[in-house]
Design a protein around this motif. Structure first.
Motif, PDB file in Angstrom:
ATOM      1  N   LEU A 101       0.857  -1.188   0.000  1.00 27.89           N
ATOM      2  CA  LEU A 101       0.000   0.000   0.000  1.00 27.89           C
ATOM      3  C   LEU A 101       0.891   1.234   0.000  1.00 27.89           C
ATOM      4  O   LEU A 101       1.758   1.382   0.862  1.00 27.89           O
ATOM      5  CB  LEU A 101      -0.896  -0.017   1.236  1.00 27.89           C
ATOM      6  CG  LEU A 101      -1.796   1.199   1.470  1.00 27.89           C
ATOM      7  CD1 LEU A 101      -2.845   1.313   0.374  1.00 27.89           C
ATOM      8  CD2 LEU A 101      -2.468   1.104   2.845  1.00 27.89           C
ATOM      9  N   ILE A 102       0.689   2.115  -0.971  1.00 28.23           N
ATOM     10  CA  ILE A 102       1.522   3.310  -1.079  1.00 28.23           C
ATOM     11  C   ILE A 102       0.649   4.561  -1.055  1.00 28.23           C
ATOM     12  O   ILE A 102      -0.558   4.506  -1.304  1.00 28.23           O
ATOM     13  CB  ILE A 102       2.389   3.294  -2.353  1.00 28.23           C
ATOM     14  CG1 ILE A 102       1.512   3.212  -3.617  1.00 28.23           C
ATOM     15  CG2 ILE A 102       3.380   2.136  -2.304  1.00 28.23           C
ATOM     16  CD1 ILE A 102       2.297   3.317  -4.916  1.00 28.23           C
ATOM     17  N   ARG A 103       1.288   5.680  -0.762  1.00 32.83           N
ATOM     18  CA  ARG A 103       0.630   6.982  -0.765  1.00 32.83           C
ATOM     19  C   ARG A 103       1.667   8.033  -1.145  1.00 32.83           C
ATOM     20  O   ARG A 103       2.844   7.893  -0.791  1.00 32.83           O
ATOM     21  CB  ARG A 103       0.052   7.286   0.623  1.00 32.83           C
ATOM     22  CG  ARG A 103      -0.821   8.544   0.690  1.00 32.83           C
ATOM     23  CD  ARG A 103      -1.199   8.859   2.131  1.00 32.83           C
ATOM     24  NE  ARG A 103      -2.162   9.945   2.234  1.00 32.83           N
ATOM     25  CZ  ARG A 103      -2.402  10.639   3.342  1.00 32.83           C
ATOM     26  NH1 ARG A 103      -1.739  10.343   4.463  1.00 32.83           N
ATOM     27  NH2 ARG A 103      -3.289  11.610   3.358  1.00 32.83           N
ATOM     28  N   ILE A 139       1.471  -7.328  -4.932  1.00 34.00           N
ATOM     29  CA  ILE A 139       0.557  -6.393  -5.585  1.00 34.00           C
ATOM     30  C   ILE A 139       0.771  -5.008  -4.992  1.00 34.00           C
ATOM     31  O   ILE A 139       0.927  -4.865  -3.776  1.00 34.00           O
ATOM     32  CB  ILE A 139      -0.900  -6.848  -5.363  1.00 34.00           C
ATOM     33  CG1 ILE A 139      -1.147  -8.210  -6.027  1.00 34.00           C
ATOM     34  CG2 ILE A 139      -1.884  -5.818  -5.893  1.00 34.00           C
ATOM     35  CD1 ILE A 139      -2.422  -8.868  -5.563  1.00 34.00           C
ATOM     36  N   VAL A 140       0.752  -3.985  -5.835  1.00 34.23           N
ATOM     37  CA  VAL A 140       0.883  -2.598  -5.385  1.00 34.23           C
ATOM     38  C   VAL A 140      -0.447  -1.889  -5.560  1.00 34.23           C
ATOM     39  O   VAL A 140      -1.064  -1.952  -6.638  1.00 34.23           O
ATOM     40  CB  VAL A 140       1.979  -1.856  -6.181  1.00 34.23           C
ATOM     41  CG1 VAL A 140       2.065  -0.402  -5.725  1.00 34.23           C
ATOM     42  CG2 VAL A 140       3.328  -2.543  -6.007  1.00 34.23           C
ATOM     43  N   ILE A 141      -0.918  -1.237  -4.505  1.00 32.20           N
ATOM     44  CA  ILE A 141      -2.148  -0.446  -4.572  1.00 32.20           C
ATOM     45  C   ILE A 141      -1.873   0.932  -3.980  1.00 32.20           C
ATOM     46  O   ILE A 141      -1.020   1.080  -3.114  1.00 32.20           O
ATOM     47  CB  ILE A 141      -3.326  -1.124  -3.832  1.00 32.20           C
ATOM     48  CG1 ILE A 141      -2.985  -1.365  -2.354  1.00 32.20           C
ATOM     49  CG2 ILE A 141      -3.721  -2.432  -4.516  1.00 32.20           C
ATOM     50  CD1 ILE A 141      -4.158  -1.900  -1.537  1.00 32.20           C
ATOM     51  N   ASP A 142      -2.579   1.935  -4.467  1.00 36.16           N
ATOM     52  CA  ASP A 142      -2.391   3.309  -4.008  1.00 36.16           C
ATOM     53  C   ASP A 142      -3.593   3.720  -3.173  1.00 36.16           C
ATOM     54  O   ASP A 142      -4.745   3.531  -3.586  1.00 36.16           O
ATOM     55  CB  ASP A 142      -2.213   4.247  -5.199  1.00 36.16           C
ATOM     56  CG  ASP A 142      -1.603   5.587  -4.808  1.00 36.16           C
ATOM     57  OD1 ASP A 142      -2.133   6.219  -3.862  1.00 36.16           O
ATOM     58  OD2 ASP A 142      -0.635   6.017  -5.445  1.00 36.16           O
ATOM     59  N   SER A 143      -3.331   4.302  -2.006  1.00 37.49           N
ATOM     60  CA  SER A 143      -4.423   4.705  -1.123  1.00 37.49           C
ATOM     61  C   SER A 143      -5.340   5.723  -1.792  1.00 37.49           C
ATOM     62  O   SER A 143      -6.533   5.788  -1.477  1.00 37.49           O
ATOM     63  CB  SER A 143      -3.868   5.269   0.179  1.00 37.49           C
ATOM     64  OG  SER A 143      -3.147   6.464  -0.051  1.00 37.49           O
ATOM     65  N   ASN A 156     -11.650  -4.652  -6.975  1.00 40.55           N
ATOM     66  CA  ASN A 156     -10.515  -4.979  -7.835  1.00 40.55           C
ATOM     67  C   ASN A 156      -9.421  -5.708  -7.059  1.00 40.55           C
ATOM     68  O   ASN A 156      -8.822  -6.675  -7.548  1.00 40.55           O
ATOM     69  CB  ASN A 156      -9.946  -3.712  -8.473  1.00 40.55           C
ATOM     70  CG  ASN A 156     -10.863  -3.122  -9.524  1.00 40.55           C
ATOM     71  OD1 ASN A 156     -11.699  -3.828 -10.091  1.00 40.55           O
ATOM     72  ND2 ASN A 156     -10.714  -1.832  -9.791  1.00 40.55           N
ATOM     73  N   LEU A 157      -9.163  -5.229  -5.829  1.00 37.48           N
ATOM     74  CA  LEU A 157      -8.158  -5.879  -5.009  1.00 37.48           C
ATOM     75  C   LEU A 157      -8.559  -7.315  -4.691  1.00 37.48           C
ATOM     76  O   LEU A 157      -7.749  -8.242  -4.813  1.00 37.48           O
ATOM     77  CB  LEU A 157      -7.940  -5.088  -3.722  1.00 37.48           C
ATOM     78  CG  LEU A 157      -6.969  -5.705  -2.706  1.00 37.48           C
ATOM     79  CD1 LEU A 157      -5.592  -5.911  -3.311  1.00 37.48           C
ATOM     80  CD2 LEU A 157      -6.892  -4.843  -1.455  1.00 37.48           C
ATOM     81  N   LEU A 225       7.588   2.236  -7.101  1.00 42.34           N
ATOM     82  CA  LEU A 225       6.528   1.317  -6.683  1.00 42.34           C
ATOM     83  C   LEU A 225       5.247   1.571  -7.471  1.00 42.34           C
ATOM     84  O   LEU A 225       4.549   0.624  -7.858  1.00 42.34           O
ATOM     85  CB  LEU A 225       6.280   1.458  -5.183  1.00 42.34           C
ATOM     86  CG  LEU A 225       7.381   0.924  -4.262  1.00 42.34           C
ATOM     87  CD1 LEU A 225       7.183   1.421  -2.840  1.00 42.34           C
ATOM     88  CD2 LEU A 225       7.421  -0.596  -4.308  1.00 42.34           C
ATOM     89  N   LYS A 226       4.934   2.832  -7.713  1.00 41.36           N
ATOM     90  CA  LYS A 226       3.730   3.200  -8.465  1.00 41.36           C
ATOM     91  C   LYS A 226       3.758   2.581  -9.847  1.00 41.36           C
ATOM     92  O   LYS A 226       2.710   2.201 -10.393  1.00 41.36           O
ATOM     93  CB  LYS A 226       3.654   4.729  -8.541  1.00 41.36           C
ATOM     94  CG  LYS A 226       2.435   5.275  -9.255  1.00 41.36           C
ATOM     95  CD  LYS A 226       1.197   5.211  -8.412  1.00 41.36           C
ATOM     96  CE  LYS A 226       0.045   5.926  -9.072  1.00 41.36           C
ATOM     97  NZ  LYS A 226      -1.233   5.742  -8.342  1.00 41.36           N
ATOM     98  N   TRP A 227       4.929   2.459 -10.420  1.00 42.99           N
ATOM     99  CA  TRP A 227       5.065   1.912 -11.770  1.00 42.99           C
ATOM    100  C   TRP A 227       4.561   0.470 -11.852  1.00 42.99           C
ATOM    101  O   TRP A 227       4.081   0.016 -12.887  1.00 42.99           O
ATOM    102  CB  TRP A 227       6.534   1.980 -12.201  1.00 42.99           C
ATOM    103  CG  TRP A 227       6.758   1.656 -13.644  1.00 42.99           C
ATOM    104  CD1 TRP A 227       6.679   2.516 -14.704  1.00 42.99           C
ATOM    105  CD2 TRP A 227       7.087   0.361 -14.188  1.00 42.99           C
ATOM    106  NE1 TRP A 227       6.942   1.841 -15.880  1.00 42.99           N
ATOM    107  CE2 TRP A 227       7.191   0.519 -15.590  1.00 42.99           C
ATOM    108  CE3 TRP A 227       7.298  -0.891 -13.625  1.00 42.99           C
ATOM    109  CZ2 TRP A 227       7.514  -0.529 -16.445  1.00 42.99           C
ATOM    110  CZ3 TRP A 227       7.599  -1.953 -14.476  1.00 42.99           C
ATOM    111  CH2 TRP A 227       7.709  -1.777 -15.852  1.00 42.99           C
ATOM    112  N   PHE A 228       4.666  -0.261 -10.726  1.00 43.50           N
ATOM    113  CA  PHE A 228       4.254  -1.663 -10.706  1.00 43.50           C
ATOM    114  C   PHE A 228       2.769  -1.846 -10.421  1.00 43.50           C
ATOM    115  O   PHE A 228       2.285  -2.979 -10.365  1.00 43.50           O
ATOM    116  CB  PHE A 228       5.068  -2.437  -9.659  1.00 43.50           C
ATOM    117  CG  PHE A 228       6.499  -2.654 -10.052  1.00 43.50           C
ATOM    118  CD1 PHE A 228       6.844  -3.654 -10.937  1.00 43.50           C
ATOM    119  CD2 PHE A 228       7.504  -1.845  -9.530  1.00 43.50           C
ATOM    120  CE1 PHE A 228       8.161  -3.857 -11.307  1.00 43.50           C
ATOM    121  CE2 PHE A 228       8.821  -2.030  -9.886  1.00 43.50           C
ATOM    122  CZ  PHE A 228       9.158  -3.051 -10.784  1.00 43.50           C
TER     123      PHE A 228
END
Length: 229
Positions: A101-103, A139-143, A156-157, A225-228
């Motif tokens: 989880l990224i922000r 898996i990478v997801i954005d808050s 989706n997740l 990370l966002k790229w993935f």
């Protein structure tokens, strides 16, 4: 299913934990390596002494707890990558669905400094999360996507991890939880007042001085990370 969700602080991570915990088929763990990290580093964090007194500080014991199943069908573990020191066991994560989880760091920094002064790049976890992603994948997801459209983002997740979506994930009762770490009284004030994911965030905050320098250092890791995603 065992899910390990990795994120730095101020990333919507507690809200996401509450979301999964509101399902009847999940057991959750809240940052189980925080106490071992605190004991091993001796760094001054809010409530450090209380954290070490209230929680298991032996990383081997914590790793064993992470390996074990929960009381329910599935287990959700909220982790912070900077808590995973090099000498701490990580083999248990190979059997998990790993979610990162990224922000955007401008938002993270603006939120973090309201709770603890003078954070470093290591405090924010971007560097360690990038290294961890290279090790365990996932898996990478954005808050921001969750806040923009919680139902679709969570659907989706769930689809990606082959878990049936449950609408109970969209709301939860206000207040603290019995599984909260003892640090909740310092860090979780806002989420304790919430009953669901709040709406989309506005423009990025403007940072100056040391905070702006920290943003410049963190941004490349976030973008990688966002790229993935």
């Amino acid at each position: 299913m065992k899910i390990a969700v990795w994120s730095g602080p101020r990333n919507l991570s507690t809200a996401l934990m509450y979301s999964f915990a509101n399902r009847a088929d999940f057991t959750v763990m809240d940052e189980p390596f925080y106490a071992p990290y605190s004991a091993a580093t001796g760094l001054e964090h809010p409530m450090s002494d209380a954290i070490q007194a209230a929680h298991q500080t032996d990383p081997e014991q914590v790793a064993m707890a992470c390996e074990n199943g929960g009381e329910q069908s599935h287990k959700y573990m909220k982790h912070m990558p900077h808590h995973m020191l090099d000498r701490f066991p990580l083999d248990w994560a190979k059997d998990c669905v790993n979610i990162h989880l990224i922000r955007h760091p401008a938002r993270v920094i603006a939120s973090y400094v309201a709770k603890r002064e003078n954070p470093t790049l290591e405090d924010l976890g971007y560097l360690q999360q990038t290294a961890l992603f290279n090790t365990v994948g996932g898996i990478v997801i954005d808050s921001a996507d969750i806040r923009q459209d919680p139902e679709n983002a969570l659907k989706n997740l769930c689809q990606q991890i082959k878990l049936p979506f449950n609408s109970a994930m969209l709301n939860w009762p206000a207040g603290p939880r019995p599984y909260d770490g003892i640090w909740a009284s310092h860090w979780y004030n806002a989420v304790h007042q919430s009953t669901g994911f709040v709406g989309a965030e506005g423009p990025l905050p403007h940072l100056e001085g040391a905070a702006a320098d920290l943003l410049d250092a963190a941004l490349p890791y976030y973008e990688k990370l966002k790229w993935f995603q």
